[in-house]
Design a protein around this motif. Sequence first.
Motif, PDB file in Angstrom:
ATOM      1  N   LEU A 142      42.150 -54.347 -15.132  1.00  0.00           N
ATOM      2  CA  LEU A 142      41.703 -53.553 -14.067  1.00  0.00           C
ATOM      3  C   LEU A 142      41.069 -54.110 -13.004  1.00  0.00           C
ATOM      4  O   LEU A 142      41.341 -54.134 -11.838  1.00  0.00           O
ATOM      5  CB  LEU A 142      40.932 -52.257 -14.709  1.00  0.00           C
ATOM      6  N   VAL A 143      39.829 -54.916 -13.371  1.00  0.00           N
ATOM      7  CA  VAL A 143      39.206 -55.825 -12.536  1.00  0.00           C
ATOM      8  C   VAL A 143      40.067 -56.784 -11.878  1.00  0.00           C
ATOM      9  O   VAL A 143      40.126 -56.920 -10.575  1.00  0.00           O
ATOM     10  CB  VAL A 143      37.773 -56.451 -13.221  1.00  0.00           C
ATOM     11  N   GLY A 144      40.990 -57.745 -12.574  1.00  0.00           N
ATOM     12  CA  GLY A 144      41.751 -58.531 -11.943  1.00  0.00           C
ATOM     13  C   GLY A 144      42.716 -57.839 -11.129  1.00  0.00           C
ATOM     14  O   GLY A 144      43.316 -58.400  -9.651  1.00  0.00           O
ATOM     15  N   ALA A 145      43.353 -56.767 -11.254  1.00  0.00           N
ATOM     16  CA  ALA A 145      44.326 -56.124 -10.446  1.00  0.00           C
ATOM     17  C   ALA A 145      43.435 -55.490  -9.187  1.00  0.00           C
ATOM     18  O   ALA A 145      44.269 -55.951  -8.156  1.00  0.00           O
ATOM     19  CB  ALA A 145      45.072 -54.955 -11.127  1.00  0.00           C
ATOM     20  N   TYR A 146      42.270 -55.137  -9.324  1.00  0.00           N
ATOM     21  CA  TYR A 146      41.434 -54.502  -8.110  1.00  0.00           C
ATOM     22  C   TYR A 146      41.275 -55.859  -7.169  1.00  0.00           C
ATOM     23  O   TYR A 146      41.283 -55.683  -6.022  1.00  0.00           O
ATOM     24  CB  TYR A 146      40.299 -53.969  -8.590  1.00  0.00           C
ATOM     25  N   GLY A 147      40.707 -56.927  -7.749  1.00  0.00           N
ATOM     26  CA  GLY A 147      40.742 -58.119  -7.212  1.00  0.00           C
ATOM     27  C   GLY A 147      41.951 -58.788  -6.212  1.00  0.00           C
ATOM     28  O   GLY A 147      41.884 -58.959  -5.030  1.00  0.00           O
ATOM     29  N   ALA A 148      42.962 -58.739  -6.874  1.00  0.00           N
ATOM     30  CA  ALA A 148      44.053 -58.945  -6.583  1.00  0.00           C
ATOM     31  C   ALA A 148      44.624 -58.109  -5.349  1.00  0.00           C
ATOM     32  O   ALA A 148      45.179 -58.479  -4.191  1.00  0.00           O
ATOM     33  CB  ALA A 148      45.347 -59.002  -7.383  1.00  0.00           C
ATOM     34  N   TRP A 149      44.334 -56.721  -5.283  1.00  0.00           N
ATOM     35  CA  TRP A 149      44.732 -55.882  -4.334  1.00  0.00           C
ATOM     36  C   TRP A 149      43.803 -56.015  -3.225  1.00  0.00           C
ATOM     37  O   TRP A 149      44.352 -56.083  -2.047  1.00  0.00           O
ATOM     38  CB  TRP A 149      44.453 -54.276  -4.830  1.00  0.00           C
ATOM     39  N   LEU A 150      42.337 -56.365  -3.325  1.00  0.00           N
ATOM     40  CA  LEU A 150      41.537 -56.553  -2.290  1.00  0.00           C
ATOM     41  C   LEU A 150      42.061 -57.764  -1.721  1.00  0.00           C
ATOM     42  O   LEU A 150      42.203 -57.905  -0.335  1.00  0.00           O
ATOM     43  CB  LEU A 150      40.201 -56.937  -2.732  1.00  0.00           C
ATOM     44  N   LEU A 151      42.502 -58.896  -2.514  1.00  0.00           N
ATOM     45  CA  LEU A 151      42.948 -60.324  -1.917  1.00  0.00           C
ATOM     46  C   LEU A 151      44.032 -59.721  -0.789  1.00  0.00           C
ATOM     47  O   LEU A 151      44.188 -60.416   0.327  1.00  0.00           O
ATOM     48  CB  LEU A 151      43.332 -61.136  -2.910  1.00  0.00           C
ATOM     49  N   LEU A 152      45.105 -59.121  -1.231  1.00  0.00           N
ATOM     50  CA  LEU A 152      46.446 -58.972  -0.759  1.00  0.00           C
ATOM     51  C   LEU A 152      46.119 -57.955   0.652  1.00  0.00           C
ATOM     52  O   LEU A 152      46.705 -58.089   1.522  1.00  0.00           O
ATOM     53  CB  LEU A 152      47.422 -58.476  -1.465  1.00  0.00           C
TER      54      LEU A 152
END
Length: 142
Positions: free
Chosen positions: A12-22
């Motif tokens: 979940l934290v990785g997905a949130y970070g990827a979403w923020l990045l993109l």
Amino acid sequence: MTRVLLVVVGVLVGAYGAWLLLSRQDTDGNVATLVWLGAGVLLHDFLLVPVVLVVMGLGSRLLPSAWRAPVALGVVVLGSLTLMAVPVLGRFGARPDNPTLVDRPYVAGWLVLAALVAVVVVAASLLRSRRAVPTGPGPEEQ
């Protein structure tokens, strides 16, 4: 159960970070991020690993056994941190119109880090050599 929970939280934290990045960066920023991540893998596999293998191959022949593990750890730590510091050591991203970018003495900081790693390696090696119990000559020394 704890491991499953940790995996779920990590995903979940990785997905949130990827979403923020993109979602908060333009395409050029995303391409630069992918290039940096890819370059990190390539630098690790084709620069850091061979250097560590050569240094440790020589070290295993030249260093006393008590010094081998601390030196190996020191090489890995300093090599990894140096690769991570390449952007600031090379002052990539510094711009004349914004003097607040890359505005610290990063090379001096890296030199302090290298000195600290060297001090820890020497201290650990000396402690290990004091604790080493002489067992007599090995088979190669007879």
